[in-house]
Design an enzyme around this catalytic site. Structure first.
Site, PDB file in Angstrom:
ATOM      1  CE1 TYR A 275      -4.387  -0.943  -0.173  1.00  0.00           C
ATOM      2  CE2 TYR A 275      -3.408  -2.866   0.857  1.00  0.00           C
ATOM      3  CZ  TYR A 275      -4.448  -2.272   0.176  1.00  0.00           C
ATOM      4  OH  TYR A 275      -5.542  -3.004  -0.168  1.00  0.00           O
TER       5      TYR A 275
ATOM      6  CG  HIS B 204      -2.023   8.318   3.858  1.00  0.00           C
ATOM      7  ND1 HIS B 204      -1.555   8.474   2.574  1.00  0.00           N
ATOM      8  CD2 HIS B 204      -2.086   9.565   4.401  1.00  0.00           C
ATOM      9  CE1 HIS B 204      -1.332   9.760   2.351  1.00  0.00           C
ATOM     10  NE2 HIS B 204      -1.645  10.445   3.447  1.00  0.00           N
TER      11      HIS B 204
ATOM     12  CG  ASP C 104      -0.758  14.109   4.070  1.00  0.00           C
ATOM     13  OD1 ASP C 104      -1.343  13.106   3.604  1.00  0.00           O
ATOM     14  OD2 ASP C 104      -0.409  15.074   3.366  1.00  0.00           O
TER      15      ASP C 104
END
Length: 122
Positions: free
Chosen positions: A27, A47, A89
């Site tokens: 990923y 994320h 983030d």
């Protein structure tokens, strides 16, 4: 913004996103498929899911406000999209720091073709 995310990763882990995370597992980096290989890869999976919820936002290129102080990342004020991207983030960079002890060099340039187990959903 990808460069800002790189700075957050470096702040939290003391490692550059490239090469340490850009091609890690199934990923980390562009796209993702199947199941995360370990805790680090799971950070990237989460994320990706976070970005996936922001369909109306320019997740990779929007520049947002943030600060790196006293060991913490703080997202600043901005449009709804910019604030949400920053939070995605920030959470991912902190997750990568928590996963440092289980980071595996063998997953650093992991071929996506070896990601075979059934996919997870967000």
């Amino acid at each position: 913004h990808l460069l800002q995310f790189n700075k957050m990763i470096k702040f939290e882990t003391r490692k550059n996103a490239v090469p340490f995370y850009a091609f890690y597992g199934c990923y980390c980096g562009w796209g993702g498929q199947r199941r995360p290989k370990d805790a680090t890869d799971r950070c990237c999976f989460v994320h990706d899911c976070c970005y996936g919820k922001l369909t109306k936002c320019n997740t990779k290129w929007d520049i947002y406000r943030y600060s790196l102080k006293s060991g913490y990342i703080t997202c600043g004020k901005g449009t709804w999209c910019k604030e949400q991207i920053c939070e995605c983030d920030r959470v991912a960079a902190e997750c990568l720091r928590r996963s440092l002890s289980t980071y595996k060099n063998e997953y650093m340039f992991y071929p996506k073709s070896r990601c075979r187990r059934p996919s997870e959903t967000c």
